[in-house]
Motif scaffolding. Structure first.
Motif, PDB file in Angstrom:
ATOM      1  N   ASN A   1       0.808  -1.217   0.000  1.00 32.46           N
ATOM      2  CA  ASN A   1       0.000   0.000   0.000  1.00 32.46           C
ATOM      3  C   ASN A   1       0.839   1.264   0.000  1.00 32.46           C
ATOM      4  O   ASN A   1       0.466   2.265  -0.608  1.00 32.46           O
ATOM      5  N   ARG A   2       1.946   1.231   0.685  1.00 30.01           N
ATOM      6  CA  ARG A   2       2.849   2.390   0.708  1.00 30.01           C
ATOM      7  C   ARG A   2       3.376   2.660  -0.706  1.00 30.01           C
ATOM      8  O   ARG A   2       3.407   3.796  -1.157  1.00 30.01           O
ATOM      9  N   GLN A   3       3.748   1.582  -1.399  1.00 31.71           N
ATOM     10  CA  GLN A   3       4.215   1.716  -2.776  1.00 31.71           C
ATOM     11  C   GLN A   3       3.098   2.273  -3.667  1.00 31.71           C
ATOM     12  O   GLN A   3       3.345   3.114  -4.531  1.00 31.71           O
ATOM     13  N   GLY A   4       1.869   1.793  -3.460  1.00 33.58           N
ATOM     14  CA  GLY A   4       0.749   2.287  -4.261  1.00 33.58           C
ATOM     15  C   GLY A   4       0.554   3.787  -4.113  1.00 33.58           C
ATOM     16  O   GLY A   4       0.349   4.498  -5.101  1.00 33.58           O
ATOM     17  N   GLY A   5       0.623   4.288  -2.885  1.00 36.60           N
ATOM     18  CA  GLY A   5       0.512   5.728  -2.661  1.00 36.60           C
ATOM     19  C   GLY A   5       1.648   6.492  -3.317  1.00 36.60           C
ATOM     20  O   GLY A   5       1.450   7.552  -3.921  1.00 36.60           O
ATOM     21  N   ALA A   6       2.855   5.933  -3.238  1.00 35.92           N
ATOM     22  CA  ALA A   6       4.017   6.572  -3.846  1.00 35.92           C
ATOM     23  C   ALA A   6       3.916   6.585  -5.373  1.00 35.92           C
ATOM     24  O   ALA A   6       4.298   7.573  -6.017  1.00 35.92           O
ATOM     25  N   LEU A   7       3.392   5.511  -5.958  1.00 42.77           N
ATOM     26  CA  LEU A   7       3.205   5.473  -7.419  1.00 42.77           C
ATOM     27  C   LEU A   7       2.271   6.591  -7.878  1.00 42.77           C
ATOM     28  O   LEU A   7       2.519   7.246  -8.895  1.00 42.77           O
ATOM     29  N   ALA A   8       1.198   6.804  -7.125  1.00 43.24           N
ATOM     30  CA  ALA A   8       0.258   7.873  -7.467  1.00 43.24           C
ATOM     31  C   ALA A   8       0.954   9.231  -7.389  1.00 43.24           C
ATOM     32  O   ALA A   8       0.835  10.060  -8.301  1.00 43.24           O
ATOM     33  N   ALA A   9       1.680   9.463  -6.302  1.00 43.05           N
ATOM     34  CA  ALA A   9       2.376  10.740  -6.139  1.00 43.05           C
ATOM     35  C   ALA A   9       3.377  10.975  -7.260  1.00 43.05           C
ATOM     36  O   ALA A   9       3.447  12.082  -7.814  1.00 43.05           O
ATOM     37  N   GLN A  10       4.144   9.952  -7.599  1.00 47.26           N
ATOM     38  CA  GLN A  10       5.146  10.112  -8.652  1.00 47.26           C
ATOM     39  C   GLN A  10       4.495  10.442  -9.990  1.00 47.26           C
ATOM     40  O   GLN A  10       5.003  11.273 -10.747  1.00 47.26           O
ATOM     41  N   HIS A  11       3.366   9.821 -10.272  1.00 46.07           N
ATOM     42  CA  HIS A  11       2.649  10.132 -11.518  1.00 46.07           C
ATOM     43  C   HIS A  11       2.203  11.595 -11.513  1.00 46.07           C
ATOM     44  O   HIS A  11       2.374  12.300 -12.513  1.00 46.07           O
ATOM     45  N   PHE A  12       1.636  12.031 -10.400  1.00 51.56           N
ATOM     46  CA  PHE A  12       1.203  13.428 -10.301  1.00 51.56           C
ATOM     47  C   PHE A  12       2.388  14.379 -10.490  1.00 51.56           C
ATOM     48  O   PHE A  12       2.287  15.376 -11.210  1.00 51.56           O
ATOM     49  N   LEU A  13       3.492  14.083  -9.833  1.00 49.46           N
ATOM     50  CA  LEU A  13       4.680  14.932  -9.967  1.00 49.46           C
ATOM     51  C   LEU A  13       5.154  14.982 -11.407  1.00 49.46           C
ATOM     52  O   LEU A  13       5.530  16.052 -11.908  1.00 49.46           O
ATOM     53  N   ASN A  14       5.117  13.843 -12.093  1.00 47.04           N
ATOM     54  CA  ASN A  14       5.511  13.803 -13.510  1.00 47.04           C
ATOM     55  C   ASN A  14       4.610  14.665 -14.376  1.00 47.04           C
ATOM     56  O   ASN A  14       5.033  15.153 -15.427  1.00 47.04           O
ATOM     57  N   LEU A  15       3.356  14.840 -13.939  1.00 47.59           N
ATOM     58  CA  LEU A  15       2.410  15.694 -14.668  1.00 47.59           C
ATOM     59  C   LEU A  15       2.563  17.169 -14.299  1.00 47.59           C
ATOM     60  O   LEU A  15       1.870  18.025 -14.849  1.00 47.59           O
ATOM     61  N   GLY A  16       3.435  17.461 -13.344  1.00 48.57           N
ATOM     62  CA  GLY A  16       3.614  18.834 -12.887  1.00 48.57           C
ATOM     63  C   GLY A  16       2.672  19.216 -11.757  1.00 48.57           C
ATOM     64  O   GLY A  16       2.570  20.391 -11.394  1.00 48.57           O
ATOM     65  N   ARG A  17       1.990  18.247 -11.197  1.00 46.99           N
ATOM     66  CA  ARG A  17       1.077  18.494 -10.076  1.00 46.99           C
ATOM     67  C   ARG A  17       1.897  18.506  -8.784  1.00 46.99           C
ATOM     68  O   ARG A  17       2.759  17.656  -8.585  1.00 46.99           O
TER      69      ARG A  17
END
Length: 168
Positions: free
Chosen positions: A4-20
């Motif tokens: 679950n920790r990895q899942g949350g981090a994957l979401a954050a990394q995707h957002f960061l890649n989008l400039g969010r």
């Protein structure tokens, strides 16, 4: 279960890649798995020069997700440009509330759910979601139960999560 920790981090990394950079989390963190999703999301955001602007604790339903986002936006909560919901049901409700308020997804706010449900994939736009491999988890659980029945020692296993990027 999945990491679950990895899942949350994957979401954050995707957002960061989008400039969010300004994240909001919805889900009941009194549940250990949800707290891990929250912590992975928060930590990855802050490590990537983003920030978690808030978290909303709520039960797992479409109505609760809609109410949480409505209350946050209507109540003047901090501005956010990305949202991780602890379940697809919460994310669907959040999408509903954002749309009702004229907040465009994904133009103004990007949204990711959790569990990769078929319903989320059918939305317009289709919901991005963290996928947990329930089949592999079920097979592993069955193997562990058989091992326990046979008197063998078993260890807990955490399966990897993966992000399914769709339209939100």
């Amino acid at each position: 279960g999945s990491d679950n920790r990895q899942g949350g981090a994957l979401a954050a990394q995707h957002f960061l890649n989008l400039g969010r950079r300004r994240g909001l989390f919805i889900g009941d963190t009194s549940h250990a798995e949800i707290a891990q999703r929250h912590d992975g999301f928060r930590d990855a955001l802050t490590q990537g020069s983003g920030q978690l602007v808030g978290g909303i604790s709520c039960p797992f339903s479409i109505a609760a997700g809609a109410a949480a986002i409505a209350q946050w936006v209507d109540g003047g909560g901090a501005a956010f440009d990305c949202l991780l919901a602890a379940s697809d049901m919460l994310a669907i409700g959040a999408l509903q509330a954002l749309t009702e308020r004229g907040i465009a997804v994904p133009d103004a706010v990007s949204v990711i759910g959790y569990d990769d449900t078929p319903l989320g994939a059918c939305l317009t736009p289709p919901l991005s979601s963290v996928h947990q491999d329930w089949q592999a988890g079920g097979e592993l659980l069955a193997q562990r139960i058989l091992s326990l029945i046979n008197g063998e020692d078993v260890a807990s296993v955490s399966l990897p999560a993966r992000l399914v990027v769709r339209g939100t």
